[in-house]
Design an enzyme around this catalytic site. Structure first.
Site, PDB file in Angstrom:
ATOM      1  N   ALA A 104       2.665  12.650  10.738  1.00 62.20           N
ATOM      2  CA  ALA A 104       1.434  13.030  10.058  1.00 62.20           C
ATOM      3  C   ALA A 104       1.736  13.085   8.565  1.00 62.20           C
ATOM      4  O   ALA A 104       2.689  13.745   8.151  1.00 62.20           O
ATOM      5  CB  ALA A 104       0.943  14.388  10.550  1.00 62.20           C
TER       6      ALA A 104
ATOM      7  N   GLY B  21       3.990   7.519   9.097  1.00 63.96           N
ATOM      8  CA  GLY B  21       5.301   7.217   9.669  1.00 63.96           C
ATOM      9  C   GLY B  21       5.523   5.724   9.627  1.00 63.96           C
ATOM     10  O   GLY B  21       4.616   4.931   9.930  1.00 63.96           O
TER      11      GLY B  21
ATOM     12  N   GLU C   2      13.809   5.986   9.979  1.00 64.84           N
ATOM     13  CA  GLU C   2      13.283   7.340  10.159  1.00 64.84           C
ATOM     14  C   GLU C   2      13.522   7.834  11.584  1.00 64.84           C
ATOM     15  O   GLU C   2      12.968   8.849  11.995  1.00 64.84           O
ATOM     16  CB  GLU C   2      11.793   7.391   9.811  1.00 64.84           C
ATOM     17  CG  GLU C   2      11.540   7.290   8.320  1.00 64.84           C
ATOM     18  CD  GLU C   2      10.078   7.422   7.935  1.00 64.84           C
ATOM     19  OE1 GLU C   2       9.814   7.718   6.755  1.00 64.84           O
ATOM     20  OE2 GLU C   2       9.202   7.234   8.806  1.00 64.84           O
TER      21      GLU C   2
ATOM     22  N   ASP D  24       5.584  -7.767  -8.626  1.00 63.02           N
ATOM     23  CA  ASP D  24       6.248  -9.043  -8.909  1.00 63.02           C
ATOM     24  C   ASP D  24       6.553  -9.844  -7.644  1.00 63.02           C
ATOM     25  O   ASP D  24       7.239 -10.864  -7.704  1.00 63.02           O
ATOM     26  CB  ASP D  24       7.548  -8.798  -9.675  1.00 63.02           C
ATOM     27  CG  ASP D  24       7.293  -8.274 -11.071  1.00 63.02           C
ATOM     28  OD1 ASP D  24       6.271  -8.659 -11.670  1.00 63.02           O
ATOM     29  OD2 ASP D  24       8.105  -7.463 -11.564  1.00 63.02           O
TER      30      ASP D  24
ATOM     31  N   THR E   8       1.354   4.208  -1.203  1.00 60.49           N
ATOM     32  CA  THR E   8       1.841   4.777   0.059  1.00 60.49           C
ATOM     33  C   THR E   8       1.680   3.782   1.197  1.00 60.49           C
ATOM     34  O   THR E   8       0.574   3.302   1.471  1.00 60.49           O
ATOM     35  CB  THR E   8       1.077   6.070   0.404  1.00 60.49           C
ATOM     36  OG1 THR E   8       1.174   6.983  -0.679  1.00 60.49           O
ATOM     37  CG2 THR E   8       1.637   6.698   1.668  1.00 60.49           C
TER      38      THR E   8
ATOM     39  N   ASP F  34       5.423  -0.879   4.264  1.00 59.22           N
ATOM     40  CA  ASP F  34       5.292  -1.026   5.711  1.00 59.22           C
ATOM     41  C   ASP F  34       4.314  -2.146   6.055  1.00 59.22           C
ATOM     42  O   ASP F  34       4.526  -2.898   7.011  1.00 59.22           O
ATOM     43  CB  ASP F  34       4.814   0.288   6.333  1.00 59.22           C
ATOM     44  CG  ASP F  34       5.792   1.426   6.114  1.00 59.22           C
ATOM     45  OD1 ASP F  34       7.006   1.168   6.092  1.00 59.22           O
ATOM     46  OD2 ASP F  34       5.341   2.580   5.957  1.00 59.22           O
TER      47      ASP F  34
ATOM     48  N   ALA G 197      -3.110  -3.657   0.427  1.00 54.55           N
ATOM     49  CA  ALA G 197      -2.920  -2.269   0.848  1.00 54.55           C
ATOM     50  C   ALA G 197      -2.895  -1.294  -0.324  1.00 54.55           C
ATOM     51  O   ALA G 197      -3.328  -0.144  -0.188  1.00 54.55           O
ATOM     52  CB  ALA G 197      -1.635  -2.148   1.658  1.00 54.55           C
TER      53      ALA G 197
END
Length: 301
Positions: free
Chosen positions: A14, A41, A141, A222, A246, A250, A280
């Protein structure tokens, strides 16, 4: 059972996000915005990013039997991710504390929670999922011994994509399976130490010498640098106005991994991934910022 375009093994957290005018210095307190809670995550982010693009995606992860765990499962299923591999544990769901400044840059602290309980035994028990995936994407992680078991459980001819985040020393066995190893500047410098060199080409060549089959160095606005035994190729990124970075890495990794599974060349896949990462950063949050094919800069393809 269906074949997957991508199997992601990794974390589900979360994300507790606060906007700040500037990130605090050591010992300093700053005021921020109201707290926002989002599904995140690195593992869950990648699974959602790939699924939003149309990939048949499964996630192997571990969450707690709590409100945050239910939030994550709901988000994953809404995005179309197969959650058959998401295990529920007695430990609390992992949490990431994120501060975001007006430029979109972020700082993140992660409390692993249930992610730390994803074990090599869990990986071995999920061999059916591995048998159905041409590409497996993993991050750090989750415990390193679990990542090592992922490298051992790959199906014949399957490809391992690894982003060493947060960075940690990698066993030679894991490095040798990476195709590609995906790093940003911080991760590259951590892995190489004083031998890092001055720029992306130096980092890429030095990382290749550690054993991975290929390397991708992400460079934010870049673009990225793709390196293999055939040489180095620079991939540009579309120009966008960043709002929040953020989870953008990913999104890049998920897009690249999925396209590799469709048979695309690494450089072509990285160029596509740069478009996904650029899209994103134009929205706030992680998973909610991920584009569909039709929302990519230049149109979907």
């Amino acid at each position: 059972m269906q074949d997957y375009g991508l199997l992601v093994v990794g974390s589900a957290n979360a994300d507790l996000v606060i906007g700040v005018e500037r990130r605090p210095a050591p010992g300093e307190t700053v005021l921020g915005s109201d707290l926002a809670v989002h599904p995140g995550g690195k593992g869950a982010n990648q699974a959602v990013a790939a699924a939003r693009l149309g990939a048949r995606t499964a996630l192997l992860a571990k969450v707690g039997d709590d409100e945050y765990g239910r939030l994550l499962l709901t988000s994953l299923r809404a995005a179309g991710v197969d959650t058959v591999g998401v295990l529920v544990d007695k430990a609390s769901t992992g949490v990431a504390l994120i501060t975001v400044d007006p430029s979109g840059d972020n700082s993140i602290v992660v409390s692993p929670g249930a992610n730390a309980r994803l074990t090599p035994d869990d990986i071995r028990a999920a061999r059916t999922l591995f048998a159905l995936a041409p590409v497996v994407s993993v991050q750090l992680e989750i415990p390193l011994e679990t990542v090592t078991e992922v490298a051992r459980c790959l199906a014949p001819d399957a490809r391992l994509v690894l982003n060493p985040s947060p960075p940690a020393p990698l066993p030679p066995e894991v490095l040798a399976a990476c195709d590609p190893l995906i790093v940003n500047e911080h991760e590259a410098r951590f892995m190489l130490g004083e031998s890092a060199g001055e720029g992306p080409q130096d980092w890429a060549r030095a990382l290749l010498a550690l054993g991975p089959r290929s390397v991708v160095v992400t460079l934010g606005a870049d673009g990225a640098l793709v390196a293999s035994s055939d040489g180095c190729v620079r991939v540009p990124s579309p120009e966008v106005a960043p709002v929040d970075t953020t989870g953008a890495g990913d999104a890049f990794t998920a897009a690249l991994a999925w396209r590799l599974g469709t048979g695309e060349d690494l450089t072509v896949a990285a160029a596509f991934a740069a478009r996904v990462g650029a899209a994103a950063v134009t929205r706030r949050g992680a998973q909610e910022s991920y584009p569909t094919m039709g929302e990519l800069p230049g149109g979907g393809s």
